[in-house]
Scaffold this motif. Structure first.
Motif, PDB file in Angstrom:
ATOM      1  N   VAL A 141      35.848 -21.431 -28.597  1.00  0.00           N
ATOM      2  CA  VAL A 141      34.430 -21.605 -29.074  1.00  0.00           C
ATOM      3  C   VAL A 141      34.467 -20.828 -26.416  1.00  0.00           C
ATOM      4  CG1 VAL A 141      32.461 -23.313 -28.531  1.00  0.00           C
ATOM      5  CG2 VAL A 141      34.245 -23.288 -30.316  1.00  0.00           C
ATOM      6  N   PHE A 142      35.096 -21.503 -26.001  1.00  0.00           N
ATOM      7  CA  PHE A 142      34.977 -21.021 -24.318  1.00  0.00           C
ATOM      8  C   PHE A 142      35.174 -19.459 -24.750  1.00  0.00           C
ATOM      9  CE2 PHE A 142      36.844 -19.677 -20.365  1.00  0.00           C
ATOM     10  CZ  PHE A 142      36.188 -20.448 -19.996  1.00  0.00           C
ATOM     11  N   VAL A 143      36.494 -18.740 -25.090  1.00  0.00           N
ATOM     12  CA  VAL A 143      36.347 -17.485 -25.049  1.00  0.00           C
ATOM     13  C   VAL A 143      35.096 -16.875 -25.848  1.00  0.00           C
ATOM     14  CG1 VAL A 143      37.866 -15.482 -26.064  1.00  0.00           C
ATOM     15  CG2 VAL A 143      38.576 -17.536 -24.952  1.00  0.00           C
ATOM     16  N   ILE A 155      29.309 -18.726 -33.081  1.00  0.00           N
ATOM     17  CA  ILE A 155      30.145 -18.803 -33.053  1.00  0.00           C
ATOM     18  C   ILE A 155      31.080 -20.064 -34.354  1.00  0.00           C
ATOM     19  CG2 ILE A 155      32.140 -20.146 -31.784  1.00  0.00           C
ATOM     20  CD1 ILE A 155      29.955 -18.843 -29.070  1.00  0.00           C
ATOM     21  N   ALA A 156      29.468 -21.239 -34.401  1.00  0.00           N
ATOM     22  CA  ALA A 156      29.547 -21.820 -35.513  1.00  0.00           C
ATOM     23  C   ALA A 156      30.503 -21.001 -36.640  1.00  0.00           C
ATOM     24  CB  ALA A 156      28.668 -22.153 -35.626  1.00  0.00           C
ATOM     25  N   GLU A 157      30.105 -20.636 -37.537  1.00  0.00           N
ATOM     26  CA  GLU A 157      29.822 -19.375 -38.600  1.00  0.00           C
ATOM     27  C   GLU A 157      31.469 -19.733 -38.225  1.00  0.00           C
ATOM     28  OE1 GLU A 157      28.076 -16.173 -40.342  1.00  0.00           O
ATOM     29  OE2 GLU A 157      26.674 -17.638 -40.274  1.00  0.00           O
ATOM     30  N   ALA A 158      32.802 -18.653 -37.125  1.00  0.00           N
ATOM     31  CA  ALA A 158      33.659 -18.200 -37.217  1.00  0.00           C
ATOM     32  C   ALA A 158      34.684 -19.313 -37.093  1.00  0.00           C
ATOM     33  CB  ALA A 158      33.729 -17.119 -35.224  1.00  0.00           C
ATOM     34  N   ALA A 165      26.991 -28.647 -33.054  1.00  0.00           N
ATOM     35  CA  ALA A 165      29.224 -28.738 -32.382  1.00  0.00           C
ATOM     36  C   ALA A 165      29.934 -28.363 -31.697  1.00  0.00           C
ATOM     37  CB  ALA A 165      29.576 -29.166 -33.861  1.00  0.00           C
ATOM     38  N   VAL A 166      29.213 -26.530 -31.735  1.00  0.00           N
ATOM     39  CA  VAL A 166      29.583 -25.718 -31.155  1.00  0.00           C
ATOM     40  C   VAL A 166      29.451 -26.070 -29.526  1.00  0.00           C
ATOM     41  CG1 VAL A 166      29.321 -23.588 -31.121  1.00  0.00           C
ATOM     42  CG2 VAL A 166      30.527 -24.019 -32.515  1.00  0.00           C
ATOM     43  N   ARG A 167      27.838 -25.993 -29.667  1.00  0.00           N
ATOM     44  CA  ARG A 167      27.602 -26.771 -27.897  1.00  0.00           C
ATOM     45  C   ARG A 167      28.283 -27.579 -27.613  1.00  0.00           C
ATOM     46  NH1 ARG A 167      22.267 -24.247 -27.092  1.00  0.00           N
ATOM     47  NH2 ARG A 167      21.434 -22.990 -29.083  1.00  0.00           N
TER      48      ARG A 167
END
Length: 312
Positions: A141-143, A155-158, A165-167
């Protein structure tokens, strides 16, 4: 499964050509290959493992019906991220039995990487070591957010998480990195001058200029991987590092040094009888060397033979 010796879009790079006209899947993969490699490398800290991830990404991408793909770049990043996460968990278990300190695999990078300050910082030895302290999902997530500026939905899909949750993961990872990352942006000129003192010490045996710029709490990390001689634990403190360097540099008469751009920053490549023996990088803070990274593990030195193109 095709091996690395076979010429595929995953391992031949953008500059290679094919006798036949490449199909749409190949064109898309080759167009984004440097980006995908950079994503995988930042998540893994290993070029060899990043190449394996790209091979797996290509195998999956080649089976995709492109008519169903709205955004090819996002889809490829998603595959690469998922493959990197799988590999990262495996690497975590492997590193538990690693002999001595583990350092990222150094890359001889192109000049444009150094010109992109944010990209250079993100692939620096210091930053990659900070990323090692994150959980795999936090690192992903950070990258994707901080380096590649992907939207939370992408990002959520990845990573197969909800945007909410990603946030939360992004906030936690950002706080973690901020608390541990080196302070400020390091000047390439400062690093180059420090390494010039190191180079002088190697070539003449005169250490004083180098010792004068060691921070009181400087840390030396050596990575021999249990294959070649290297410090098995971090060496901490100017006096301890000075003693180590004094002993080590006394045995370097057969070695030559070559300034280079490694992971976006100035570094030194040390050769023994013409063969690459080590790469030495340094981190600076307020004009003093706060960390010295020495990679001697032969398995990690192959990427110093040619430049690697990175892309955001």
């Amino acid at each position: 499964m095709p091996g690395r010796s076979q010429t595929t879009p995953a391992n031949r790079g953008e500059s290679s050509s094919r006798d036949e006209c490449p199909d749409s899947a190949t064109k898309a993969f080759v167009a984004h290959r440097n980006l995908l490699f950079t994503v995988a490398y930042e998540m893994l800290g290993s070029a060899a493992d990043a190449e394996d991830v790209l091979q797996e990404t290509w195998l999956r991408w080649a089976r995709v019906d492109l008519d169903t793909v709205a955004d090819q770049r996002a889809y490829l990043v998603r595959i690469t991220t998922r493959q990197s996460l799988d590999r990262l968990r495996t690497l975590g278990r492997r590193k538990e039995s690693y002999v001595g300190p583990w350092l990222p695999e150094p890359l001889l990078t192109t000049p444009d990487v150094a010109e992109d300050i944010e990209l250079a910082d993100s692939v620096s030895m210091a930053m990659l070591l900070v990323l090692e302290t994150l959980l795999p999902i936090e690192r992903a997530v950070f990258v994707l957010r901080e380096v590649f500026d992907l939207e939370y939905d992408e990002i959520a899909e990845a990573v197969d998480k909800s945007p909410a949750a990603v946030r939360q993961l992004a906030y936690r990872a950002r706080s973690h990195v901020t608390a541990r990352r080196p302070r400020g942006v390091v000047s390439a000129d400062e690093t180059r001058n420090a390494l010039a003192a190191f180079q002088q010490a190697v070539e003449t045996g005169e250490l004083q200029n180098l010792l004068d710029i060691l921070a009181p709490d400087v840390v030396f990390l050596g990575d021999g991987g249990g294959v070649v001689q290297a410090a098995l634990v971090p060496i901490i403190g100017a006096d301890a590092v000075a003693d180590l360097l004094s002993a080590a540099l006394g045995n370097l008469t057969a070695r030559s040094t070559q300034p280079a751009l490694v992971n976006g920053y100035p570094a030194l490549i040390l050769r023994l009888h013409g063969e690459i023996d080590a790469v030495v990088a340094a981190h600076m803070d307020d004009g003093l060397i706060t960390a010295i990274y020495s990679v001697r593990n032969p398995e990690k030195l192959s990427r110093l033979q040619h430049e690697t193109a990175l892309h955001r």
